[in-house]
Design a protein around this motif. Structure first.
Motif, short mmCIF file in Angstrom:
data_model
loop_
_atom_site.label_atom_id
_atom_site.label_comp_id
_atom_site.label_asym_id
_atom_site.label_seq_id
_atom_site.Cartn_x
_atom_site.Cartn_y
_atom_site.Cartn_z
N UNK A 1 0.81 -1.24 0.00
CA UNK A 1 0.00 0.00 0.00
C UNK A 1 0.83 1.27 0.00
N UNK A 2 2.15 1.14 -0.11
CA UNK A 2 3.03 2.32 -0.11
C UNK A 2 4.37 1.92 -0.69
N UNK A 3 4.96 2.79 -1.49
CA UNK A 3 6.29 2.50 -2.01
C UNK A 3 6.94 3.72 -2.62
N UNK A 4 8.26 3.72 -2.59
CA UNK A 4 9.03 4.81 -3.18
C UNK A 4 10.18 4.22 -3.99
N UNK B 1 5.52 5.87 -5.93
CA UNK B 1 5.99 6.99 -6.73
C UNK B 1 7.39 6.70 -7.27
N UNK B 2 7.71 7.35 -8.37
CA UNK B 2 8.99 7.16 -9.06
C UNK B 2 9.60 8.53 -9.34
N UNK C 1 10.76 10.18 0.59
CA UNK C 1 10.21 9.05 1.34
C UNK C 1 9.36 9.51 2.51
N UNK C 2 9.23 10.80 2.70
CA UNK C 2 8.55 11.34 3.86
C UNK C 2 7.11 11.72 3.60
N UNK C 3 6.43 12.18 4.63
CA UNK C 3 5.04 12.60 4.50
C UNK C 3 4.93 13.83 3.60
#
Length: 251
Positions: free
Chosen positions: A127-130, A173-174, A232-234
């Motif tokens: 559910x989340x990735x960078x 996101x990329x 990688x942060x909020x």
């Protein structure tokens, strides 16, 4: 910000920019796997900073796939992929043979492609990735005397933009980081080569690179690491498909 428990992969993580990013991620709680071709700097970084070293050459598809699979099996699915491994060497086009061209492309462009492709096998479904690729200002403009390097870094930016388009609206996101000349061993080696080739002093050779950065100093590895940490942060979820220049001014 907390990245506690998130598994991060950093290629070329034994020194320079890669090590700085790995340390920054670990300081925020991430579980960090670092890869590289040489075991000694990886093991040293692992012991000093609590990182997980894994010898893997990004130009070797089978070995890299296997290494990333082992890291995932040991520490869980990847949440962060930093495709950082690269080489920087300039050569005039008329002196560029196929072996040199392929060496640059195999590490800088093929290596980024293979790393990201392998990482996405475990990132999809989460559910989340960078995903962050370390490109260069040479990915945004032509770098004199380095056509192969420039082409490879343009390719990295193109790869990131295409993947961002492919995954738009999803949880991953990329983005690409595009530093100018950074204070690393690569700059030191290039300065020595320039010094020998052009008959300059060490200070003059270094100045040729330093003065290319608009703020007339070398970028620090921590400045690049902080940019990666921000991605990688909020609040970074809407930053996608970008090539972020870190060079002290507009190119």
């Amino acid at each position: 910000m907390s990245l506690t428990g998130k598994h991060a992969l950093v290629t070329g993580g034994g020194s320079g920019i890669g090590l700085a990013i790995a340390r920054a991620l670990a300081a925020e709680g991430a579980v960090v796997t670092i890869t590289g071709r040489r075991s000694a700097p990886l093991d040293r970084a692992g012991e000093l900073y609590g990182l997980h070293p894994l010898v893997a050459d990004v130009t070797d598809e089978t070995a890299l796939d296997g290494a990333i699979d082992r890291a995932v099996a040991a520490r869980g699915p990847l949440a962060i992929c930093i495709a950082n491994a690269g080489i920087a060497e300039g050569r005039a086009l008329h002196k560029t043979d196929m072996a040199f061209w392929r060496s640059i492309m195999a590490t800088n462009l093929d290596g980024a492609f293979l790393t990201i492709r392998a990482a996405l096998r475990s990132m999809r479904g989460e559910d989340w990735g960078r995903v962050i690729a370390v490109s260069s200002v040479a990915g945004l403009k032509g770098l004199k005397g380095a056509s192969a390097y420039t082409a490879s870094k343009h390719g990295v930016v193109g790869l990131i933009r295409a993947l961002a388009a492919d995954h738009a609206g999803g949880p991953i996101t990329f983005n690409a980081l595009c530093p100018g000349y950074v204070d690393t061993d690569i700059v030191s080696r290039n300065a020595a080569a320039i010094q020998s080739r052009a008959g300059l002093s060490a200070a003059q050779a270094t100045a040729l690179m330093t003065d290319t950065n608009p703020h007339k100093r070398l970028v620090t590895v921590s400045e690049v690491a902080e940019a990666a940490l921000w991605l990688c942060g909020p609040g970074s979820g809407s930053v996608n498909g970008q090539a972020i220049e870190i060079s002290g001014g507009q190119i």
